[in-house]
Design an enzyme around this catalytic site. Sequence first.
Site, PDB file in Angstrom:
ATOM      1  N   LYS B 170       0.830  -1.213   0.000  1.00 52.51           N
ATOM      2  CA  LYS B 170       0.000   0.000   0.000  1.00 52.51           C
ATOM      3  C   LYS B 170       0.866   1.267   0.000  1.00 52.51           C
ATOM      4  CE  LYS B 170      -3.378   2.950   1.204  1.00 52.51           C
ATOM      5  NZ  LYS B 170      -4.761   3.126   0.855  1.00 52.51           N
ATOM      6  N   LYS B 240      18.356  13.094 -24.499  1.00 53.13           N
ATOM      7  CA  LYS B 240      18.230  14.297 -25.318  1.00 53.13           C
ATOM      8  C   LYS B 240      16.839  14.920 -25.141  1.00 53.13           C
ATOM      9  CE  LYS B 240      16.711  13.794 -29.197  1.00 53.13           C
ATOM     10  NZ  LYS B 240      15.513  13.826 -30.009  1.00 53.13           N
TER      11      LYS B 240
END
Lengths: 296, 309
Positions: B170, B240
């Site tokens: 959780k 990039k």
Amino acid sequence: MKIGYVGLGDMGGALARRLQLSRPLTVFDLSEAAMTRLTDKGATAAGSLGDLARDCEVIFLCLPKSAHVRAAIFGDGGLSTALRPGTLIVDQTTGDPAETRAMAAELAARGVTLIDAPVSGGAAGAEAGTIAIMVGADPADHERALPILHDISPNVFHAGGVGAGHTMKLVNNLLSGAQRVLTMECLALAQKNGIAPVDAVRILMAGGARNVFLEKGVGPVVERGDLGTGFTLELMHKDIDLACRAGKDAGIPMYFGALTREMYQLAMNLVGAQEPVNSAAVAIDRIAGSKIVAGS
Amino acid sequence: MRIGFIGLGLMGSGMAASLQKAGHALVVHDIDRAAAEGHVSAGADWADSPAALARGVEAVFTSLPGPPEVAAVAEGDEGLIAGLAPGTPWFDLSTNGVMEVRALHDRLARHGIPFLDAPVSGGPAGAASGKLAIWVGGDRAVFDRFRPVLDAMADQARYVGGIGAGSVAKLCHNLCSTVMMQAIAEAMTIGIKAGLEPLQLYEAMRAGATGRARSFDIVHARWLPGNLDPATFQLRFLHKDVRLAIELARQVGVPSRLSEAAFAEMTEALDRGWGTRDAQSVLDLQRERAGLDPFGLDANAVREVMGRS
């Protein structure tokens, strides 16, 4: 040997005044008031950048950014209209090392030498003749500039080839800029846990976390809420941005550098880009809900 | 089955109603008696205390705000420990700390009471409709025995491991959810400040490769099975793209701390010489610095998981 100084702002003005104690200067600035502060002490005012280039064998520049340096040299009515072969240009701007190397190469083709010699230590250090000067130049060019630089301060360091002075200045400013905001965050931590910022500063100064910002920068902020003047958040951000770009070009993961840059961007957005650099403390107080700025 | 249910707030009331609809006999308790009214009128019995509730039920479920409230219903003369018969399991549906549930498990084990952490995900709407995940940690045999009860509340009940495992799942899930939201906020503020309309940008991003996928799908084919060579999309190209994006953030003046951190990760990966490997090779840096060996997962096993939910 005639020496010119272009850019007479907070830092350039202080460096020129120091140099003028031992060397006659020809000066130029877009601001009349800045010129007057030097001509009142005996400097010769140049009518234009071209006039200054014609008269001087060594030309100092101290401008906000490399883009201004490029404009002052190569722009309309710039130095290059009258530069003679053999002239030495000393760039004291906190510049971009890559751009500095590019300009040096363009000038070398015309027989003009450009070296970088930025400084660290504040306008007060410049006036007092104690400022650190970091030089990027070939050894012979460094030797040529050294006697003049020594008239500004004995603390001259040859960092390496052209651009190395600017690189070292960016390294310096990243470290001092990161130290500033980390120190502010730590003071917020102390303050929100019930320790007055002035007390925290006093204790830190005696311990292992002592640093130059604690020593010289933070006092007026925590004592009087005085954020100072001059060097702005935007200029600090610019230097750290350049440092991070240089880091990127060198393939360095700039974890702390990039985070520091983003903290200054955040401060610029919160309190204004043109506010003095210590107003980062106002931004820290706002995001942390702390009171490190006295009287806030 | 006769079941005790404590905590009838936004989450608990939906789950308790699901149990009633499935035909289970409920005994309910809440610090606010009024919260139980709907359940009582649908046939549930009211208990004045956790201890009273615990007597005569086959299992107890709690759905509470957090660690202090869970501890409060456990302890004291009126607490669950005082009322639960040995062997009667307690499933805690609250979101609790891992250390806290392990400590409570050990304390209850001394009384012979199996304690299972069973936090849920799906929000109040999911709790009411049953489109809900329950992540259970604890005794596997107890989970199996009460599987039909869990299935009555949730369409995605999962046994994830020993005590505390449900809470780990959780917390990891919610951590991802939070960081993803922050990443969306960074990207959207950059895009909006660069001139796009908010709704157009949002719609555009949802139409992209990541936008079309479910949140966790992105790592299933490459990083999870360690299938990083040859690349479908090389790291140097993603590097990039991220560089261009953060340059845009610079130009428009948006602080982007998460993106910068991700960019630094990719720079570190390029330094390792991984530029032509798959872009997800960058994630192996985090695995390495966590001190973990490669996961060694079979691609088919990963695909099976993808098909199950």
